[in-house]
Write a protein that holds these residues in place. Structure first.
Motif, PDB file in Angstrom:
ATOM      1  N   ALA A 244      -5.417  -1.989  11.779  1.00  0.00           N
ATOM      2  CA  ALA A 244      -5.445  -3.422  11.460  1.00  0.00           C
ATOM      3  C   ALA A 244      -6.887  -3.934  11.393  1.00  0.00           C
ATOM      4  CB  ALA A 244      -4.643  -4.193  12.503  1.00  0.00           C
ATOM      5  N   LEU A 245      -7.742  -3.457  12.320  1.00  0.00           N
ATOM      6  CA  LEU A 245      -9.143  -3.882  12.312  1.00  0.00           C
ATOM      7  C   LEU A 245      -9.864  -3.378  11.065  1.00  0.00           C
ATOM      8  CD1 LEU A 245     -10.052  -3.329  16.087  1.00  0.00           C
ATOM      9  CD2 LEU A 245      -9.724  -5.519  14.902  1.00  0.00           C
ATOM     10  N   LEU A 246      -9.587  -2.124  10.680  1.00  0.00           N
ATOM     11  CA  LEU A 246     -10.230  -1.567   9.489  1.00  0.00           C
ATOM     12  C   LEU A 246      -9.785  -2.290   8.221  1.00  0.00           C
ATOM     13  CD1 LEU A 246     -10.093   2.255  10.323  1.00  0.00           C
ATOM     14  CD2 LEU A 246     -12.131   0.813  10.210  1.00  0.00           C
ATOM     15  N   LYS A 247      -8.509  -2.690   8.186  1.00  0.00           N
ATOM     16  CA  LYS A 247      -8.002  -3.373   6.992  1.00  0.00           C
ATOM     17  C   LYS A 247      -8.647  -4.747   6.822  1.00  0.00           C
ATOM     18  CE  LYS A 247      -3.612  -3.058   5.978  1.00  0.00           C
ATOM     19  NZ  LYS A 247      -2.131  -3.056   6.109  1.00  0.00           N
ATOM     20  N   ARG A 248      -9.104  -5.347   7.929  1.00  0.00           N
ATOM     21  CA  ARG A 248      -9.746  -6.661   7.835  1.00  0.00           C
ATOM     22  C   ARG A 248     -11.089  -6.587   7.106  1.00  0.00           C
ATOM     23  NH1 ARG A 248      -8.853  -9.292  13.882  1.00  0.00           N
ATOM     24  NH2 ARG A 248      -6.557  -9.427  13.766  1.00  0.00           N
ATOM     25  N   LYS A 249     -11.700  -5.411   7.118  1.00  0.00           N
ATOM     26  CA  LYS A 249     -12.987  -5.264   6.438  1.00  0.00           C
ATOM     27  C   LYS A 249     -12.835  -5.256   4.925  1.00  0.00           C
ATOM     28  CE  LYS A 249     -15.180  -2.834  10.269  1.00  0.00           C
ATOM     29  NZ  LYS A 249     -15.919  -1.616  10.700  1.00  0.00           N
TER      30      LYS A 249
END
Length: 470
Positions: free
Chosen positions: A265-270
């Protein structure tokens, strides 16, 4: 090659009846032989008396010897109506003095001692007969000796021997039949404990591995019961170890999966274009894996060895089903499905584990949503009857072929050709929870298409205990 065993009852009857029947046949032969000898002795004595009577009728006249045997006297000599009577009086020179000339004279008749009868078998006019040959003196001179031959057919003798034999063997035959019945009944009664054991094992759930009670079993059956109990203990231990492993493994996998889900989820925010598609695929894969782990954990909790009687309380199935339906309404609407919950009573009380019942209802409704095409409908009904509560989940999806309806409750089994992704554990969990609650589950087809799952619970009238489900 060993002969396959029949039933124990047939085996025992065979071992008993074969020697008894063999003995009966030997007895029958011996009885008939004895009866035939007895009949011969009795009728030979009568024939000798007839010969003596004929000797008494031999007279000496001026013209020589003659036999004065009027018809009335011959009728007396023919002592029964079954046989044909023959007689002949002949001199040593072969001259017949009276009666049947066809009656043969044995060659040894001339050498017989006086007044010593000889009995033999012969054929007279084609008939089997019994002969009595008696040499007697007439004047006391050897030159005046005559031979008296008396013969009769064997019908009366055989009839008499048969009657004696039947009087012996018929009671024995009844005794054999009574023995067979008594042994059959006795063996059946002796095998009752085995039949009770068979019925007890047959009526058990496949999850019931509790030991068999040994108190009422005969000594001959106890070793079998002990061996079965030892096997059940080993199976229970193996299943418990397997359940703990699956539960622990699923529980341990949840934490790293949750962490990975967070990282994705954190990586997708980038929002990096080159990784977005890969992260989406990874996210879907982890969702699928997370669902599988959750299913394994739910299945481990639904195993009979994991259940405790303290978890079973009075529960309102209306409340649980309504809450689960509302919780899954958003998922149904995302597929443009209509979902409806109906109940025919304000209370549908059953004795059960609220957490496991929540899993059962959730899996059935989720399964209906998963396999129903866009624009379809799912109907959920709780029908509280007098002695049972019926949970019905109905959809208008593609349906389940009849040949797959029993297998869909197997773990990891999925119907081919549906094009739907799933773990294959949902209905297996439902089946385990239904067994845990002594409930029955069945599948029906819906016209024109669709599937209806029906779960029947025993209804309880006790008050509901309010607990928080998880």
């Amino acid at each position: 090659m060993k002969r396959p065993y029949r039933s124990i009852q047939q085996e025992l009857l065979g071992w008993l009846l074969v020697p008894i029947c063999t003995l009966w046949l030997v007895t029958t032969f011996s009885a008939y032989s004895f009866a035939a000898r007895f009949a011969n002795d009795a009728y030979d004595e009568i024939m000798l008396n007839s010969a003596d009577s004929i000797v008494a009728r031999i007279l000496e006249t001026d013209h020589g010897l003659m036999v004065d045997l009027p018809p009335a006297a011959r009728d007396i000599l023919e002592h029964n109506d079954m046989d044909t009577f023959f007689y002949r009086v002949v001199t040593l020179e072969g001259k017949t003095l009276s009666a049947d000339a066809d009656l043969p004279m044995p060659p040894e008749a001339a050498n017989l001692p006086l007044w010593k009868p000889k009995f033999t078998d012969a054929r007279v006019k084609g008939l089997k007969t019994r002969l009595c040959v008696l040499k007697v003196p007439v004047k006391g001179s050897p030159a005046d000796e005559v031979v008296v031959i008396v013969a009769e057919t064997l019908k009366a003798r055989n009839h008499f021997a048969t009657e004696i034999t039947l009087s012996i063997i018929v009671p024995q035959l009844f005794f054999i039949l009574l023995s067979a019945i008594a042994v059959s009944v006795g063996v059946s009664r002796a095998l009752v404990p085995l039949k009770i054991l068979r019925d007890s094992l047959r009526n058990r759930s496949q999850h019931d591995l509790t030991p068999i009670i040994e108190e009422d079993t005969p000594n001959e059956v106890k070793p079998l019961v002990v061996a079965i109990n030892e096997l059940m203990i080993k199976l229970a231990e193996d299943l418990e170890a397997q359940r703990r492993f699956v539960g622990n493994a699923a529980h341990q996998l949840r934490t790293p999966l949750a962490g990975l889900k967070t990282y994705v989820a954190l990586l997708k925010r980038k929002k990096q274009p080159e990784t977005t598609e890969l992260l989406d695929q990874l996210d879907v894969g982890m969702d699928r894996l997370n669902k599988l782990v959750g299913g394994l954990l739910a299945l481990a909790k639904a195993e009979p060895s994991a259940n405790r009687s303290t978890d079973m309380i009075m529960t309102d199935l209306n409340s649980i089903t309504g809450d689960i339906t509302n919780a899954l309404r958003a998922k149904a609407e995302s597929k443009e499905l209509s979902i409806e919950f109906m109940k025919n009573s304000e209370s549908a009380t059953i004795h059960g584990d609220p957490n496991r019942l929540q899993d059962l209802v959730s899996n059935l409704i989720d399964n209906a949503i998963l396999y129903t095409q866009k624009g379809g409908a799912v109907k959920v009904t709780v029908d509280a009857l007098e002695h049972q509560v019926k949970l019905v989940i109905e959809d208008n999806g593609p349906g389940i072929p009849p040949e797959d309806r029993d297998r869909v409750f197997e773990r990891f089994y999925r119907v081919l050709g549906t094009g739907v992704e799933g773990s294959g554990l949902g209905l297996a969990i439902v089946k385990e929870i239904a067994i845990m609650h002594d409930a029955t589950i069945s599948i029906e087809s819906v016209k024109p298409q669709g599937t209806r799952f029906i779960v029947n619970f025993k209804r309880s009238t006790a008050p509901v205990v309010n607990v928080q489900t998880v």
